[in-house]
Design a protein around this motif. Structure first.
Motif, PDB file in Angstrom:
ATOM      1  N   ILE A  60      27.263  25.378  85.607  1.00 13.34           N
ATOM      2  CA  ILE A  60      26.387  26.154  84.638  1.00 13.34           C
ATOM      3  C   ILE A  60      27.358  27.208  85.003  1.00 13.34           C
ATOM      4  O   ILE A  60      28.009  28.811  85.078  1.00 13.34           O
ATOM      5  CB  ILE A  60      25.317  26.337  84.286  1.00 13.34           C
ATOM      6  N   PHE A  61      27.693  27.280  86.600  1.00 14.15           N
ATOM      7  CA  PHE A  61      28.040  28.545  86.923  1.00 14.15           C
ATOM      8  C   PHE A  61      29.945  28.953  86.919  1.00 14.15           C
ATOM      9  O   PHE A  61      30.098  29.804  86.051  1.00 14.15           O
ATOM     10  CB  PHE A  61      28.837  28.467  88.165  1.00 14.15           C
ATOM     11  N   LEU A  62      30.625  27.656  86.667  1.00  7.44           N
ATOM     12  CA  LEU A  62      31.476  27.411  85.697  1.00  7.44           C
ATOM     13  C   LEU A  62      31.666  28.355  84.165  1.00  7.44           C
ATOM     14  O   LEU A  62      32.516  29.093  83.785  1.00  7.44           O
ATOM     15  CB  LEU A  62      32.480  26.314  85.488  1.00  7.44           C
ATOM     16  N   CYS A  63      30.957  28.119  83.501  1.00  5.60           N
ATOM     17  CA  CYS A  63      29.921  28.945  82.359  1.00  5.60           C
ATOM     18  C   CYS A  63      30.228  29.992  82.481  1.00  5.60           C
ATOM     19  O   CYS A  63      30.402  31.116  81.477  1.00  5.60           O
ATOM     20  CB  CYS A  63      29.350  27.903  81.640  1.00  5.60           C
ATOM     21  N   ASN A  64      29.205  30.763  83.109  1.00  2.32           N
ATOM     22  CA  ASN A  64      29.508  32.081  83.952  1.00  2.32           C
ATOM     23  C   ASN A  64      30.640  32.756  83.707  1.00  2.32           C
ATOM     24  O   ASN A  64      30.977  34.222  83.765  1.00  2.32           O
ATOM     25  CB  ASN A  64      28.023  32.185  84.818  1.00  2.32           C
ATOM     26  N   LEU A  65      31.383  32.004  85.231  1.00  3.45           N
ATOM     27  CA  LEU A  65      32.685  32.883  85.173  1.00  3.45           C
ATOM     28  C   LEU A  65      34.105  32.661  84.053  1.00  3.45           C
ATOM     29  O   LEU A  65      34.726  33.380  84.301  1.00  3.45           O
ATOM     30  CB  LEU A  65      33.346  31.352  85.884  1.00  3.45           C
ATOM     31  N   CYS A  66      33.218  31.769  83.149  1.00  5.91           N
ATOM     32  CA  CYS A  66      34.474  32.332  81.753  1.00  5.91           C
ATOM     33  C   CYS A  66      34.018  33.583  81.211  1.00  5.91           C
ATOM     34  O   CYS A  66      34.705  34.199  80.547  1.00  5.91           O
ATOM     35  CB  CYS A  66      34.736  30.929  81.239  1.00  5.91           C
ATOM     36  N   ILE A  67      32.113  33.221  81.200  1.00 10.26           N
ATOM     37  CA  ILE A  67      32.159  34.719  80.145  1.00 10.26           C
ATOM     38  C   ILE A  67      32.033  35.943  80.952  1.00 10.26           C
ATOM     39  O   ILE A  67      32.402  36.965  80.476  1.00 10.26           O
ATOM     40  CB  ILE A  67      29.997  34.370  80.115  1.00 10.26           C
ATOM     41  N   SER A  68      32.145  35.954  82.216  1.00 13.39           N
ATOM     42  CA  SER A  68      32.755  37.134  82.812  1.00 13.39           C
ATOM     43  C   SER A  68      34.110  37.396  82.384  1.00 13.39           C
ATOM     44  O   SER A  68      34.090  38.584  82.070  1.00 13.39           O
ATOM     45  CB  SER A  68      32.449  36.608  84.743  1.00 13.39           C
ATOM     46  N   ALA A  69      35.283  36.044  82.396  1.00 13.72           N
ATOM     47  CA  ALA A  69      36.156  35.867  82.009  1.00 13.72           C
ATOM     48  C   ALA A  69      36.193  37.846  80.592  1.00 13.72           C
ATOM     49  O   ALA A  69      36.997  38.176  80.439  1.00 13.72           O
ATOM     50  CB  ALA A  69      36.777  35.287  82.285  1.00 13.72           C
ATOM     51  N   LEU A  70      35.735  36.766  79.626  1.00 12.80           N
ATOM     52  CA  LEU A  70      35.602  37.327  78.471  1.00 12.80           C
ATOM     53  C   LEU A  70      35.115  38.704  78.352  1.00 12.80           C
ATOM     54  O   LEU A  70      35.534  39.806  77.611  1.00 12.80           O
ATOM     55  CB  LEU A  70      34.779  36.345  77.433  1.00 12.80           C
ATOM     56  N   TYR A  71      34.279  38.910  79.775  1.00 12.06           N
ATOM     57  CA  TYR A  71      34.271  40.203  79.437  1.00 12.06           C
ATOM     58  C   TYR A  71      34.120  41.155  79.703  1.00 12.06           C
ATOM     59  O   TYR A  71      34.399  42.179  79.338  1.00 12.06           O
ATOM     60  CB  TYR A  71      32.220  40.129  80.126  1.00 12.06           C
ATOM     61  N   GLY A  72      34.988  41.404  80.722  1.00 17.09           N
ATOM     62  CA  GLY A  72      36.336  41.928  81.783  1.00 17.09           C
ATOM     63  C   GLY A  72      37.180  42.248  80.677  1.00 17.09           C
ATOM     64  O   GLY A  72      37.948  43.162  80.390  1.00 17.09           O
ATOM     65  N   THR A  73      37.730  41.139  80.081  1.00 10.92           N
ATOM     66  CA  THR A  73      39.161  41.259  79.458  1.00 10.92           C
ATOM     67  C   THR A  73      38.978  42.384  78.516  1.00 10.92           C
ATOM     68  O   THR A  73      39.699  42.860  78.114  1.00 10.92           O
ATOM     69  CB  THR A  73      40.292  39.797  79.425  1.00 10.92           C
ATOM     70  N   VAL A  74      37.234  41.970  77.728  1.00  9.31           N
ATOM     71  CA  VAL A  74      37.402  42.797  76.760  1.00  9.31           C
ATOM     72  C   VAL A  74      37.388  44.288  76.866  1.00  9.31           C
ATOM     73  O   VAL A  74      37.162  45.343  75.642  1.00  9.31           O
ATOM     74  CB  VAL A  74      36.087  42.153  75.635  1.00  9.31           C
ATOM     75  N   GLY A  75      37.410  44.629  78.162  1.00 10.72           N
ATOM     76  CA  GLY A  75      37.236  45.944  78.350  1.00 10.72           C
ATOM     77  C   GLY A  75      38.208  46.722  78.303  1.00 10.72           C
ATOM     78  O   GLY A  75      38.460  47.676  78.991  1.00 10.72           O
ATOM     79  N   PHE A  76      39.433  45.711  78.570  1.00 11.95           N
ATOM     80  CA  PHE A  76      40.695  45.730  78.508  1.00 11.95           C
ATOM     81  C   PHE A  76      42.181  45.987  77.553  1.00 11.95           C
ATOM     82  O   PHE A  76      42.650  46.928  76.883  1.00 11.95           O
ATOM     83  CB  PHE A  76      41.526  45.859  80.048  1.00 11.95           C
ATOM     84  N   TYR A  77      42.108  44.528  77.131  1.00  8.81           N
ATOM     85  CA  TYR A  77      43.166  43.582  76.343  1.00  8.81           C
ATOM     86  C   TYR A  77      43.406  45.021  74.646  1.00  8.81           C
ATOM     87  O   TYR A  77      44.224  45.307  74.551  1.00  8.81           O
ATOM     88  CB  TYR A  77      43.158  42.356  76.004  1.00  8.81           C
ATOM     89  N   PRO A  78      42.036  45.528  74.087  1.00  7.55           N
ATOM     90  CA  PRO A  78      41.801  46.196  73.339  1.00  7.55           C
ATOM     91  C   PRO A  78      42.711  47.691  72.766  1.00  7.55           C
ATOM     92  O   PRO A  78      43.243  47.509  72.233  1.00  7.55           O
ATOM     93  CB  PRO A  78      40.513  45.580  72.703  1.00  7.55           C
ATOM     94  N   LYS A  79      42.417  48.151  74.059  1.00  9.18           N
ATOM     95  CA  LYS A  79      42.503  49.523  74.777  1.00  9.18           C
ATOM     96  C   LYS A  79      44.174  49.792  74.556  1.00  9.18           C
ATOM     97  O   LYS A  79      45.164  49.950  74.597  1.00  9.18           O
ATOM     98  CB  LYS A  79      41.754  49.792  75.757  1.00  9.18           C
ATOM     99  N   PHE A  80      44.391  48.710  75.809  1.00  7.21           N
ATOM    100  CA  PHE A  80      45.724  48.279  75.985  1.00  7.21           C
ATOM    101  C   PHE A  80      46.873  47.849  74.609  1.00  7.21           C
ATOM    102  O   PHE A  80      47.431  48.532  74.720  1.00  7.21           O
ATOM    103  CB  PHE A  80      45.937  46.775  77.251  1.00  7.21           C
ATOM    104  N   LEU A  81      46.323  47.079  73.983  1.00  6.86           N
ATOM    105  CA  LEU A  81      46.468  46.580  72.698  1.00  6.86           C
ATOM    106  C   LEU A  81      47.484  47.991  71.799  1.00  6.86           C
ATOM    107  O   LEU A  81      48.140  48.140  71.093  1.00  6.86           O
ATOM    108  CB  LEU A  81      46.369  45.012  72.210  1.00  6.86           C
ATOM    109  N   LEU A  82      46.050  48.891  71.315  1.00  2.00           N
ATOM    110  CA  LEU A  82      46.032  50.271  71.199  1.00  2.00           C
ATOM    111  C   LEU A  82      47.231  51.128  71.474  1.00  2.00           C
ATOM    112  O   LEU A  82      47.485  51.252  70.405  1.00  2.00           O
ATOM    113  CB  LEU A  82      44.785  50.606  70.528  1.00  2.00           C
ATOM    114  N   ASP A  83      47.285  51.200  72.701  1.00  3.35           N
ATOM    115  CA  ASP A  83      48.012  52.316  73.363  1.00  3.35           C
ATOM    116  C   ASP A  83      49.756  51.685  73.474  1.00  3.35           C
ATOM    117  O   ASP A  83      49.973  52.592  74.104  1.00  3.35           O
ATOM    118  CB  ASP A  83      47.414  52.351  75.071  1.00  3.35           C
TER     119      ASP A  83
END
Length: 310
Positions: A60-83
């Motif tokens: 369950i903790f591992l699942c949340n670690l993966c969710i946190s990774a998805l949450y954090g990367t969505v804040g960076f990659y779409p904007k970076f790819l656009l830039d």
């Protein structure tokens, strides 16, 4: 003396000094990397959610670690790819949001890693009370606080910057963080410094707690062959994940606090984003291959797909 531009609505971000052809290649590589992050973490989340035998605290903790990774990367990659294919600008509101998402995700990672260390400590050092202590209700509370506290800490940090007078509009990195906005303030708000130091101390406490847990784990495992096997199977992936995460975050902190110390801008850009590049892809690989239950489930899914294809 910098010109007062407190009415700024746009920030410019540090660009990557590459030709158009190099930018296109980097765009494709970054897009491929981001897709691997999305697929790897999403696949692990689906396996844990769908398989009831994996509904244990560690997974369950591992699942949340993966969710946190998805949450954090969505804040960076779409904007970076656009830039990579356009101008390096971001709105004031977008900058504040990006900084909040990326760093609340980082703090959440730290909280979840602390929970995973504690879970292994109880499982190996206190096995007789593990199931009575790590109940579904208690695990749910732990997970809830591992999200609420980071979000609250980063919200307070962001709130202290609202209405601050700015004397610049250029952010010397490829994405926004609150500290870089502080450096643009005509007079840095004292409240931000106070909240910032509190957050640093709070998460340094997490680090001390994790070290304390592993000291007891190692002491226990040395004297028992069975416990050594458990450590290698369940604690080693967590330890690798923790070391990777800590090193990459420290590199980013060094970048923010001390800036470029004679190194190339491209190297410093990498230092600034390595915690968004390495841990999100390393964690699914480490846990997927090392944890026996997860590995067996992945192999079963692959075998089923292979049979259907034939």
């Amino acid at each position: 003396m910098m010109e007062n531009v407190s009415g700024v609505t746009l920030f410019t971000l540090s660009g990557l000094n590459f030709t158009l052809e190099q930018r296109i290649v980097l765009f494709l590589l970054t897009l491929l990397w981001y897709l691997l992050i999305l697929l790897g973490n999403s696949f692990l989340i689906l396996i844990i959610v769908m398989d009831k035998t994996l509904h244990e605290p560690m997974y369950i903790f591992l699942c949340n670690l993966c969710i946190s990774a998805l949450y954090g990367t969505v804040g960076f990659y779409p904007k970076f790819l656009l830039d990579l294919l356009s101008s390096h600008v971001i709105s004031y509101a977008g900058c504040m949001l990006q900084g909040f998402v990326i760093h609340s995700s980082t703090c959440s990672d730290f909280s979840i890693l602390a929970l995973m260390a504690y879970d292994r400590y109880v499982a190996i050092c206190r096995p007789l009370v593990y199931h009575s202590f790590m109940t579904k209700r208690r695990v749910s509370i732990f997970v809830l606080f591992s999200w609420i506290l980071p979000l609250y800490c980063m919200f307070m940090n962001t709130a202290t910057l609202l209405g601050v007078r700015l004397c610049g509009s250029h952010i010397n990195r490829v994405y926004c963080v609150n500290w870089m906005i502080v450096t643009l303030a005509c007079s840095p708000p004292k409240a931000n410094s106070a909240v910032g130091y509190f957050n640093i101390l709070f998460y340094f406490g997490h680090f001390v707690f994790i070290i304390w847990s592993y000291i007891y784990l190692i002491r226990t495992c040395i004297s028992s062959k069975e416990d050594r096997v458990k450590f290698m199977q369940t604690c080693l992936p967590h330890l690798i994940s923790l070391i990777t995460f800590t090193i990459t975050v420290l590199l980013d902190l060094l970048y923010m606090r001390f800036g470029p110390l004679g190194l190339s801008p491209d190297l410093y850009n990498f230092m600034a984003i390595d915690f968004l590049l390495i841990p999100p892809i390393v964690n699914p690989l480490i846990y997927g291959f090392k944890l026996t239950k997860v590995r067996n489930k992945i192999l079963k899914v692959i075998c089923v797909k292979h049979e259907f294809s034939h």
